[in-house]
Design a protein around this motif. Sequence first.
Motif, PDB file in Angstrom:
ATOM      1  N   ALA A 191      -1.343 -40.613  40.325  1.00 28.73           N
ATOM      2  CA  ALA A 191      -1.205 -40.082  38.962  1.00 28.73           C
ATOM      3  C   ALA A 191      -2.536 -40.084  38.226  1.00 28.73           C
ATOM      4  O   ALA A 191      -2.867 -39.120  37.509  1.00 28.73           O
ATOM      5  N   ASP A 192      -3.330 -41.147  38.399  1.00 25.90           N
ATOM      6  CA  ASP A 192      -4.616 -41.226  37.708  1.00 25.90           C
ATOM      7  C   ASP A 192      -5.576 -40.165  38.237  1.00 25.90           C
ATOM      8  O   ASP A 192      -6.290 -39.527  37.455  1.00 25.90           O
ATOM      9  N   ALA A 193      -5.582 -39.979  39.545  1.00 28.65           N
ATOM     10  CA  ALA A 193      -6.435 -38.937  40.122  1.00 28.65           C
ATOM     11  C   ALA A 193      -6.047 -37.562  39.589  1.00 28.65           C
ATOM     12  O   ALA A 193      -6.900 -36.779  39.146  1.00 28.65           O
ATOM     13  N   HIS A 194      -4.757 -37.272  39.616  1.00 32.53           N
ATOM     14  CA  HIS A 194      -4.293 -35.960  39.155  1.00 32.53           C
ATOM     15  C   HIS A 194      -4.570 -35.757  37.669  1.00 32.53           C
ATOM     16  O   HIS A 194      -4.872 -34.638  37.236  1.00 32.53           O
ATOM     17  N   ALA A 195      -4.489 -36.821  36.892  1.00 29.72           N
ATOM     18  CA  ALA A 195      -4.772 -36.710  35.457  1.00 29.72           C
ATOM     19  C   ALA A 195      -6.208 -36.297  35.196  1.00 29.72           C
ATOM     20  O   ALA A 195      -6.522 -35.739  34.140  1.00 29.72           O
ATOM     21  N   HIS A 196      -7.086 -36.575  36.163  1.00 30.71           N
ATOM     22  CA  HIS A 196      -8.499 -36.207  36.027  1.00 30.71           C
ATOM     23  C   HIS A 196      -8.865 -34.995  36.885  1.00 30.71           C
ATOM     24  O   HIS A 196     -10.055 -34.728  37.114  1.00 30.71           O
ATOM     25  N   GLY A 197      -7.867 -34.292  37.384  1.00 30.88           N
ATOM     26  CA  GLY A 197      -8.128 -33.082  38.152  1.00 30.88           C
ATOM     27  C   GLY A 197      -8.643 -33.334  39.550  1.00 30.88           C
ATOM     28  O   GLY A 197      -9.274 -32.451  40.158  1.00 30.88           O
ATOM     29  N   ILE A 198      -8.375 -34.524  40.097  1.00 28.34           N
ATOM     30  CA  ILE A 198      -8.846 -34.910  41.428  1.00 28.34           C
ATOM     31  C   ILE A 198      -7.673 -34.872  42.400  1.00 28.34           C
ATOM     32  O   ILE A 198      -6.616 -35.461  42.131  1.00 28.34           O
ATOM     33  N   LYS A 199      -7.835 -34.182  43.508  1.00 25.93           N
ATOM     34  CA  LYS A 199      -6.779 -34.112  44.513  1.00 25.93           C
ATOM     35  C   LYS A 199      -6.805 -35.378  45.394  1.00 25.93           C
ATOM     36  O   LYS A 199      -7.860 -35.985  45.584  1.00 25.93           O
ATOM     37  N   VAL A 200      -5.650 -35.728  45.939  1.00 29.17           N
ATOM     38  CA  VAL A 200      -5.513 -36.919  46.777  1.00 29.17           C
ATOM     39  C   VAL A 200      -5.133 -36.501  48.196  1.00 29.17           C
ATOM     40  O   VAL A 200      -4.111 -35.834  48.404  1.00 29.17           O
ATOM     41  N   TYR A 201      -5.958 -36.894  49.152  1.00 29.42           N
ATOM     42  CA  TYR A 201      -5.718 -36.630  50.574  1.00 29.42           C
ATOM     43  C   TYR A 201      -5.608 -37.971  51.291  1.00 29.42           C
ATOM     44  O   TYR A 201      -6.390 -38.884  51.016  1.00 29.42           O
ATOM     45  N   VAL A 202      -4.668 -38.080  52.198  1.00 23.62           N
ATOM     46  CA  VAL A 202      -4.355 -39.358  52.833  1.00 23.62           C
ATOM     47  C   VAL A 202      -4.669 -39.289  54.322  1.00 23.62           C
ATOM     48  O   VAL A 202      -4.324 -38.317  55.009  1.00 23.62           O
ATOM     49  N   TYR A 203      -5.306 -40.343  54.829  1.00 26.26           N
ATOM     50  CA  TYR A 203      -5.630 -40.429  56.260  1.00 26.26           C
ATOM     51  C   TYR A 203      -4.995 -41.680  56.857  1.00 26.26           C
ATOM     52  O   TYR A 203      -4.715 -42.629  56.128  1.00 26.26           O
ATOM     53  N   THR A 204      -4.846 -41.757  58.150  1.00 24.11           N
ATOM     54  CA  THR A 204      -4.669 -40.681  59.109  1.00 24.11           C
ATOM     55  C   THR A 204      -3.177 -40.657  59.408  1.00 24.11           C
ATOM     56  O   THR A 204      -2.634 -41.676  59.859  1.00 24.11           O
ATOM     57  N   VAL A 205      -2.521 -39.541  59.161  1.00 27.09           N
ATOM     58  CA  VAL A 205      -1.063 -39.466  59.160  1.00 27.09           C
ATOM     59  C   VAL A 205      -0.595 -38.576  60.310  1.00 27.09           C
ATOM     60  O   VAL A 205      -0.887 -37.382  60.336  1.00 27.09           O
ATOM     61  N   ASN A 206       0.133 -39.180  61.251  1.00 15.69           N
ATOM     62  CA  ASN A 206       0.583 -38.451  62.434  1.00 15.69           C
ATOM     63  C   ASN A 206       2.101 -38.352  62.557  1.00 15.69           C
ATOM     64  O   ASN A 206       2.602 -37.597  63.391  1.00 15.69           O
ATOM     65  N   ASP A 207       2.821 -39.103  61.740  1.00 18.37           N
ATOM     66  CA  ASP A 207       4.276 -39.109  61.806  1.00 18.37           C
ATOM     67  C   ASP A 207       4.846 -38.102  60.804  1.00 18.37           C
ATOM     68  O   ASP A 207       4.573 -38.202  59.593  1.00 18.37           O
ATOM     69  N   PRO A 208       5.642 -37.136  61.269  1.00 18.73           N
ATOM     70  CA  PRO A 208       6.183 -36.128  60.351  1.00 18.73           C
ATOM     71  C   PRO A 208       6.995 -36.715  59.200  1.00 18.73           C
ATOM     72  O   PRO A 208       6.940 -36.194  58.077  1.00 18.73           O
ATOM     73  N   ALA A 209       7.725 -37.796  59.456  1.00 19.73           N
ATOM     74  CA  ALA A 209       8.511 -38.404  58.379  1.00 19.73           C
ATOM     75  C   ALA A 209       7.598 -38.947  57.286  1.00 19.73           C
ATOM     76  O   ALA A 209       7.882 -38.816  56.088  1.00 19.73           O
ATOM     77  N   GLU A 210       6.472 -39.544  57.697  1.00 18.47           N
ATOM     78  CA  GLU A 210       5.516 -40.047  56.705  1.00 18.47           C
ATOM     79  C   GLU A 210       4.866 -38.902  55.951  1.00 18.47           C
ATOM     80  O   GLU A 210       4.624 -38.999  54.741  1.00 18.47           O
ATOM     81  N   MET A 211       4.586 -37.810  56.657  1.00 19.28           N
ATOM     82  CA  MET A 211       4.025 -36.630  55.989  1.00 19.28           C
ATOM     83  C   MET A 211       4.952 -36.129  54.894  1.00 19.28           C
ATOM     84  O   MET A 211       4.508 -35.816  53.781  1.00 19.28           O
ATOM     85  N   ARG A 212       6.251 -36.059  55.191  1.00 17.50           N
ATOM     86  CA  ARG A 212       7.225 -35.591  54.200  1.00 17.50           C
ATOM     87  C   ARG A 212       7.285 -36.537  53.007  1.00 17.50           C
ATOM     88  O   ARG A 212       7.337 -36.100  51.845  1.00 17.50           O
ATOM     89  N   LEU A 213       7.279 -37.832  53.289  1.00 18.64           N
ATOM     90  CA  LEU A 213       7.334 -38.816  52.220  1.00 18.64           C
ATOM     91  C   LEU A 213       6.119 -38.703  51.311  1.00 18.64           C
ATOM     92  O   LEU A 213       6.244 -38.725  50.076  1.00 18.64           O
ATOM     93  N   LEU A 214       4.937 -38.568  51.903  1.00 19.95           N
ATOM     94  CA  LEU A 214       3.712 -38.452  51.117  1.00 19.95           C
ATOM     95  C   LEU A 214       3.727 -37.188  50.262  1.00 19.95           C
ATOM     96  O   LEU A 214       3.293 -37.203  49.110  1.00 19.95           O
ATOM     97  N   ARG A 215       4.245 -36.119  50.826  1.00 20.51           N
ATOM     98  CA  ARG A 215       4.312 -34.880  50.047  1.00 20.51           C
ATOM     99  C   ARG A 215       5.250 -35.055  48.856  1.00 20.51           C
ATOM    100  O   ARG A 215       4.965 -34.590  47.748  1.00 20.51           O
ATOM    101  N   GLN A 216       6.366 -35.762  49.086  1.00 18.04           N
ATOM    102  CA  GLN A 216       7.292 -36.038  47.983  1.00 18.04           C
ATOM    103  C   GLN A 216       6.647 -36.917  46.913  1.00 18.04           C
ATOM    104  O   GLN A 216       6.957 -36.795  45.727  1.00 18.04           O
ATOM    105  N   MET A 217       5.725 -37.795  47.332  1.00 17.86           N
ATOM    106  CA  MET A 217       5.032 -38.668  46.385  1.00 17.86           C
ATOM    107  C   MET A 217       3.992 -37.923  45.567  1.00 17.86           C
ATOM    108  O   MET A 217       3.475 -38.457  44.589  1.00 17.86           O
ATOM    109  N   GLY A 218       3.654 -36.719  45.995  1.00 17.81           N
ATOM    110  CA  GLY A 218       2.722 -35.907  45.233  1.00 17.81           C
ATOM    111  C   GLY A 218       1.319 -35.822  45.783  1.00 17.81           C
ATOM    112  O   GLY A 218       0.437 -35.261  45.127  1.00 17.81           O
ATOM    113  N   VAL A 219       1.078 -36.386  46.995  1.00 17.71           N
ATOM    114  CA  VAL A 219      -0.263 -36.234  47.552  1.00 17.71           C
ATOM    115  C   VAL A 219      -0.492 -34.775  47.906  1.00 17.71           C
ATOM    116  O   VAL A 219       0.446 -34.007  48.144  1.00 17.71           O
ATOM    117  N   ASP A 220      -1.739 -34.382  47.936  1.00 19.61           N
ATOM    118  CA  ASP A 220      -2.091 -32.966  48.085  1.00 19.61           C
ATOM    119  C   ASP A 220      -2.331 -32.535  49.519  1.00 19.61           C
ATOM    120  O   ASP A 220      -2.454 -31.339  49.794  1.00 19.61           O
TER     121      ASP A 220
END
Length: 233
Positions: A191-220
């Motif tokens: 939320a703090d990153a997005h409030a300042h116009g900064i995108k959030v990218y997460v490493y290193t994600v190989n599990d599709p279920a985790e990818m879906r969860l992260l997308r639901q959390m709002g990561v970019d």
Amino acid sequence: MFSSAFTVIGHRGARGHAPENTLLAIDTGIALGAPWVEFDVQRHPSGALLVFHDLTLDRTTNGHGFLADQPLAALRALDAGGGQLIPTLQEVLDLVDQRVGVNIELKSAGGTAEAVAAVIRSYVEAGWPVEKFLVSSFHLPELWEFKQLAPEIPVGALLCGVPLDWAGCALELGAATLNLSSEFVDPRLIADAHAHGIKVYVYTVNDPAEMRLLRQMGVDGVFTDYPDRALAI
């Protein structure tokens, strides 16, 4: 810089499919459809910019010892997996040829920022758009130096933890992205990153279920060894 869609970044090219940080891995990531590929760059004492992750050779090549201790010619003769060689930054950029964006991670300090900035500037002058580049590092002082040398090139702050000032370090750097370990994803940091116009990218994600969860959390977006898995969701 990136599209509003969930961004898939091939980690070390496509490490799950080909030897990491090799031309084959980069080309595989592109062939799988990743719109961005990430790779690591170290400055060798010879001045060469080598695409390589570890300080030592043992894990990913048939060589031994520290990369910085070996002559450049000897390094270039090593097998980096499947007959692949350790490439230079210029060889990777020539292979990519603007087909996708490139996230260059500065793995070493002491002149790496200056050397990478000079190379990127030459490719921009040759027609590459600055939006095709993202330069990141855990070594934030080196990243700061890069930003002073090439302020037009987007940078990403790499973190393995949750800072007391949330996205403050990325904001201070003028970073376009905050690249965060999957172990430390915090909704307040997002939320703090997005409030300042900064995108959030997460490493290193190989599990599709985790990818879906992260997308639901709002990561970019995510860095992944398997770009095909991320693109499938």
